[in-house]
Design a protein around this motif. Structure first.
Motif, PDB file in Angstrom:
ATOM      1  N   THR A  89       0.887  -1.354  -5.031  1.00 28.16           N
ATOM      2  CA  THR A  89       1.804  -2.070  -5.916  1.00 28.16           C
ATOM      3  C   THR A  89       1.529  -3.570  -5.833  1.00 28.16           C
ATOM      4  OG1 THR A  89       3.544  -0.416  -5.659  1.00 28.16           O
ATOM      5  CG2 THR A  89       4.218  -2.594  -6.430  1.00 28.16           C
ATOM      6  N   PHE A  90       1.365  -4.184  -6.989  1.00 27.62           N
ATOM      7  CA  PHE A  90       1.217  -5.636  -7.098  1.00 27.62           C
ATOM      8  C   PHE A  90       2.515  -6.182  -7.679  1.00 27.62           C
ATOM      9  CE2 PHE A  90      -2.997  -4.266  -6.520  1.00 27.62           C
ATOM     10  CZ  PHE A  90      -3.789  -5.356  -6.166  1.00 27.62           C
ATOM     11  N   PHE A 111      -6.740   0.190  -7.179  1.00 30.23           N
ATOM     12  CA  PHE A 111      -7.518  -0.740  -6.374  1.00 30.23           C
ATOM     13  C   PHE A 111      -6.594  -1.608  -5.525  1.00 30.23           C
ATOM     14  CE2 PHE A 111     -10.229  -0.474 -10.344  1.00 30.23           C
ATOM     15  CZ  PHE A 111     -11.083   0.482  -9.823  1.00 30.23           C
ATOM     16  N   SER A 112      -7.103  -2.062  -4.386  1.00 33.30           N
ATOM     17  CA  SER A 112      -6.324  -2.944  -3.515  1.00 33.30           C
ATOM     18  C   SER A 112      -6.961  -4.321  -3.360  1.00 33.30           C
ATOM     19  CB  SER A 112      -6.147  -2.306  -2.131  1.00 33.30           C
ATOM     20  OG  SER A 112      -7.417  -2.071  -1.536  1.00 33.30           O
ATOM     21  N   GLY A 113      -8.194  -4.481  -3.845  1.00 30.50           N
ATOM     22  CA  GLY A 113      -8.858  -5.773  -3.735  1.00 30.50           C
ATOM     23  C   GLY A 113      -8.220  -6.813  -4.644  1.00 30.50           C
ATOM     24  N   LEU A 114      -8.337  -8.080  -4.249  1.00 27.06           N
ATOM     25  CA  LEU A 114      -7.752  -9.171  -5.022  1.00 27.06           C
ATOM     26  C   LEU A 114      -8.818  -9.992  -5.728  1.00 27.06           C
ATOM     27  CD1 LEU A 114      -4.996 -10.669  -2.673  1.00 27.06           C
ATOM     28  CD2 LEU A 114      -4.661  -9.353  -4.766  1.00 27.06           C
ATOM     29  N   ASN A 153       0.857  -1.183   0.000  1.00 31.37           N
ATOM     30  CA  ASN A 153       0.000   0.000   0.000  1.00 31.37           C
ATOM     31  C   ASN A 153       0.894   1.235   0.000  1.00 31.37           C
ATOM     32  OD1 ASN A 153      -1.748   2.091   0.490  1.00 31.37           O
ATOM     33  ND2 ASN A 153      -2.955   0.988   2.020  1.00 31.37           N
ATOM     34  N   ASN A 154       0.799   2.041  -1.061  1.00 33.48           N
ATOM     35  CA  ASN A 154       1.616   3.250  -1.188  1.00 33.48           C
ATOM     36  C   ASN A 154       0.857   4.514  -0.795  1.00 33.48           C
ATOM     37  OD1 ASN A 154       3.700   1.669  -2.505  1.00 33.48           O
ATOM     38  ND2 ASN A 154       2.325   1.642  -4.264  1.00 33.48           N
ATOM     39  N   GLY A 155      -0.350   4.367  -0.300  1.00 33.20           N
ATOM     40  CA  GLY A 155      -1.194   5.518   0.018  1.00 33.20           C
ATOM     41  C   GLY A 155      -2.558   5.326  -0.603  1.00 33.20           C
ATOM     42  N   PRO A 156      -3.431   6.311  -0.471  1.00 35.97           N
ATOM     43  CA  PRO A 156      -4.790   6.179  -1.006  1.00 35.97           C
ATOM     44  C   PRO A 156      -4.794   5.888  -2.506  1.00 35.97           C
ATOM     45  CG  PRO A 156      -4.617   8.096   0.415  1.00 35.97           C
ATOM     46  CD  PRO A 156      -3.216   7.591   0.207  1.00 35.97           C
ATOM     47  N   VAL A 164     -12.462  -2.756  -6.556  1.00 36.28           N
ATOM     48  CA  VAL A 164     -13.025  -2.518  -5.233  1.00 36.28           C
ATOM     49  C   VAL A 164     -12.286  -1.344  -4.622  1.00 36.28           C
ATOM     50  CG1 VAL A 164     -13.427  -3.486  -2.949  1.00 36.28           C
ATOM     51  CG2 VAL A 164     -13.533  -4.971  -4.952  1.00 36.28           C
ATOM     52  N   PRO A 165     -12.962  -0.208  -4.399  1.00 38.80           N
ATOM     53  CA  PRO A 165     -12.274   0.960  -3.831  1.00 38.80           C
ATOM     54  C   PRO A 165     -11.673   0.654  -2.465  1.00 38.80           C
ATOM     55  CG  PRO A 165     -14.432   1.564  -4.677  1.00 38.80           C
ATOM     56  CD  PRO A 165     -14.367   0.055  -4.689  1.00 38.80           C
ATOM     57  N   GLU A 166     -10.612   1.366  -2.118  1.00 36.83           N
ATOM     58  CA  GLU A 166     -10.003   1.227  -0.803  1.00 36.83           C
ATOM     59  C   GLU A 166     -10.946   1.798   0.258  1.00 36.83           C
ATOM     60  OE1 GLU A 166      -6.114   2.858  -0.697  1.00 36.83           O
ATOM     61  OE2 GLU A 166      -5.317   1.425  -2.151  1.00 36.83           O
TER      62      GLU A 166
END
Length: 202
Positions: free
Chosen positions: A37-38, A131-134, A30-33, A171-173
């Motif tokens: 990075t994947f 997005f951060s969802g998997l 997580n680099n911020g809102p 999916v939004p954070e």
């Protein structure tokens, strides 16, 4: 850090499950809102090498941040495309609205004859997403067979591998959800006030 291994490698060109390339999500940062990075890692099978033009495609990387795809090797060019002419794992589609990550080998011939060799791990392939969802989507690899001359499949013949890998989903954070819900609440309050005004003036 999440790690999902979904490497059901069904392949064309004599690539068995134990010998085909395997691609997995190494982790997320997580680099911020709205900026995650994947990072991806992989393994070349014992009977696989590389020639210039061999490539890896990770399909439908949602929320891609322009210019964020990277490769740690000067012999691997990182790029993106919206559609690919390469095969897609059965049951999946190449969505023309979502970016595909493409890593293309441009170096000299590498372990492409006189195999088999020990499996070879590689990592450091990455891209960033809003997005951060998997979720799960498809990957494709084109590598080169390295069997000894005269063995079935021979050397310098292409090996195609299809499989599944984790990718970001739309999916939004949590911070984005909070902003959206706050916005919806504000719209609701405005609508209620407007409704009251209409009733009073009528």
């Amino acid at each position: 850090m999440k790690r999902i291994l979904l490497a059901a490698a069904a392949a064309v060109g004599f690539a068995g499950a134990g010998n085909a390339a395997v691609i997995t999500l190494q982790g997320t940062t997580n680099n911020g809102p709205n900026n995650t990075t994947f990072s991806y890692q992989g393994t070349l099978g014992p009977d696989e090498g590389l020639r210039s033009g061999d490539r890896l495609v990770i399909y439908d990387f949602a929320g891609y941040i322009a210019g964020s795809i990277t490769s740690p090797s000067a012999n691997v060019v990182a790029s993106t495309e919206l559609t690919s002419s390469d095969p897609v794992t059965p049951g999946y589609n190449d969505d023309p609205n979502l970016v595909n990550l493409v890593f293309t080998y441009v170096g000299p011939d590498f372990r492409n004859v006189d195999g088999p060799f020990a499996p070879l791990d590689f990592n450091g392939l990455s891209a960033r997403s809003t997005f951060s969802g998997l979720g799960v989507d498809a990957f494709f690899t084109l590598t080169t067979k390295n069997n000894p001359t005269g063995a079935p499949g021979g050397s310098n013949t292409p090996v195609f591998t299809l499989g599944n890998v984790s990718v970001p989903t739309g999916v939004p954070e949590p911070a984005s959800w909070a902003m959206m819900l706050g916005g919806f609440g504000l719209l609701g309050a405005v609508a209620r006030r407007s409704n009251r005004r209409v009733q009073v003036t009528a």
